[in-house]
Scaffold this motif. Structure first.
Motif, mmCIF file in Angstrom:
data_model
loop_
_atom_site.group_PDB
_atom_site.id
_atom_site.type_symbol
_atom_site.label_atom_id
_atom_site.label_comp_id
_atom_site.label_asym_id
_atom_site.label_seq_id
_atom_site.Cartn_x
_atom_site.Cartn_y
_atom_site.Cartn_z
ATOM 1 N N ARG A 1 19.366 8.499 -1.335
ATOM 2 C CA ARG A 1 20.785 8.374 -0.827
ATOM 3 C C ARG A 1 21.074 6.984 -0.495
ATOM 4 N NH1 ARG A 1 20.712 11.236 4.226
ATOM 5 N NH2 ARG A 1 18.628 11.222 4.433
ATOM 6 N N PHE A 2 20.226 6.243 -0.445
ATOM 7 C CA PHE A 2 20.387 4.510 0.042
ATOM 8 C C PHE A 2 19.928 3.620 -1.043
ATOM 9 C CE2 PHE A 2 21.841 6.072 4.245
ATOM 10 C CZ PHE A 2 21.188 7.103 4.505
ATOM 11 N N ALA A 3 20.566 3.880 -2.246
ATOM 12 C CA ALA A 3 20.406 2.910 -3.249
ATOM 13 C C ALA A 3 20.551 1.351 -2.800
ATOM 14 C CB ALA A 3 20.979 3.160 -4.363
ATOM 15 N N ASP A 4 21.536 1.003 -2.143
ATOM 16 C CA ASP A 4 21.905 -0.279 -1.843
ATOM 17 C C ASP A 4 20.835 -0.967 -0.997
ATOM 18 O OD1 ASP A 4 24.533 0.095 0.627
ATOM 19 O OD2 ASP A 4 22.478 1.073 0.320
ATOM 20 N N GLU A 5 19.888 -0.118 -0.580
ATOM 21 C CA GLU A 5 18.924 -0.893 0.681
ATOM 22 C C GLU A 5 17.648 -1.013 -0.157
ATOM 23 O OE1 GLU A 5 20.894 1.267 4.590
ATOM 24 O OE2 GLU A 5 18.751 1.279 4.184
ATOM 25 N N LEU A 6 17.650 -0.698 -1.576
ATOM 26 C CA LEU A 6 16.223 -0.794 -2.319
ATOM 27 C C LEU A 6 15.993 -2.138 -2.558
ATOM 28 C CD1 LEU A 6 16.392 2.561 -4.119
ATOM 29 C CD2 LEU A 6 15.419 2.300 -1.981
ATOM 30 N N ILE B 1 9.469 0.479 1.886
ATOM 31 C CA ILE B 1 9.820 1.178 3.183
ATOM 32 C C ILE B 1 10.409 2.347 2.975
ATOM 33 C CG2 ILE B 1 11.366 1.000 5.363
ATOM 34 C CD1 ILE B 1 10.956 -2.129 5.181
ATOM 35 N N ALA B 2 11.313 2.786 1.894
ATOM 36 C CA ALA B 2 11.804 4.066 1.704
ATOM 37 C C ALA B 2 11.042 4.987 1.548
ATOM 38 C CB ALA B 2 12.808 4.169 0.674
ATOM 39 N N GLU C 1 23.843 7.443 -9.279
ATOM 40 C CA GLU C 1 23.167 8.443 -8.850
ATOM 41 C C GLU C 1 21.826 8.647 -8.590
ATOM 42 O OE1 GLU C 1 23.479 13.216 -10.245
ATOM 43 O OE2 GLU C 1 24.076 11.679 -11.483
ATOM 44 N N GLY C 2 21.336 9.029 -7.586
ATOM 45 C CA GLY C 2 19.886 9.088 -7.504
ATOM 46 C C GLY C 2 19.511 10.200 -8.099
ATOM 47 N N SER D 1 0.794 -1.381 0.015
ATOM 48 C CA SER D 1 0.116 0.093 0.052
ATOM 49 C C SER D 1 0.896 1.250 -0.070
ATOM 50 C CB SER D 1 -1.001 0.001 1.327
ATOM 51 O OG SER D 1 -0.303 0.068 2.617
ATOM 52 N N HIS D 2 1.973 1.323 0.653
ATOM 53 C CA HIS D 2 2.949 2.412 0.798
ATOM 54 C C HIS D 2 4.143 1.720 -0.123
ATOM 55 C CE1 HIS D 2 6.583 4.535 1.897
ATOM 56 N NE2 HIS D 2 5.790 5.445 1.949
ATOM 57 N N TYR D 3 4.604 2.854 -1.019
ATOM 58 C CA TYR D 3 5.826 2.661 -1.819
ATOM 59 C C TYR D 3 6.564 3.915 -1.996
ATOM 60 C CZ TYR D 3 2.733 4.454 -5.475
ATOM 61 O OH TYR D 3 2.160 5.191 -6.128
ATOM 62 N N CYS D 4 7.867 3.817 -2.316
ATOM 63 C CA CYS D 4 8.530 4.889 -2.792
ATOM 64 C C CYS D 4 9.264 4.352 -4.129
ATOM 65 C CB CYS D 4 9.804 5.283 -2.026
ATOM 66 S SG CYS D 4 10.185 6.869 -2.498
#
Length: 126
Positions: free
Chosen positions: A108-113, A100-101, A46-47, A30-33
């Protein structure tokens, strides 16, 4: 299973425009980024831009005023409209999604996606 498929890359001259699409399937949170990232040859990932499920957005300083991130929930598709393209925008562009993001953290935290597309090449010639 979540799948992200990018399209719309190509070659364009400086000053031109391209619109990237990212078709999402299997995403039931239901939530996303969701966001766009890019990687040029020899450079780090690069984000570029991100959008949260409430519609809030954020952009890297390098693309502010030129790029626009948007989403079509009916089509489950993320877009990146890129205007006034510069040679330094040349890169492989990836879309990513995470339940969660937030826009405060995603770029800033691409490796956690959690989820990534396969990438699409954008080449801008001078």
């Amino acid at each position: 299973q979540v799948q992200l498929v990018e399209s719309g890359g190509g070659s364009v001259q400086a000053g031109g425009s391209l619109r990237l699409s990212c078709a999402a399937s299997g995403y039931t949170y239901s939530h996303y980024c969701m966001g766009w990232f890019r990687q040029a040859p020899g450079k780090e990932l690069e984000g570029v831009a991100a959008i949260e499920s409430d519609g809030s957005t954020t952009y890297a300083d390098s693309v502010k005023g030129r790029f626009t991130i948007s989403q079509d929930n009916a089509k489950n598709t993320l877009y990146l409209q890129m205007n006034s393209l510069k040679p330094e925008d040349t890169a492989v562009y990836y879309c990513a999604a995470d339940p969660i993001a937030s826009i405060a953290t995603m770029l800033r935290f691409a490796d956690e996606l959690d989820y990534w597309g396969q990438g699409t090449q954008v080449t801008v010639s001078s």
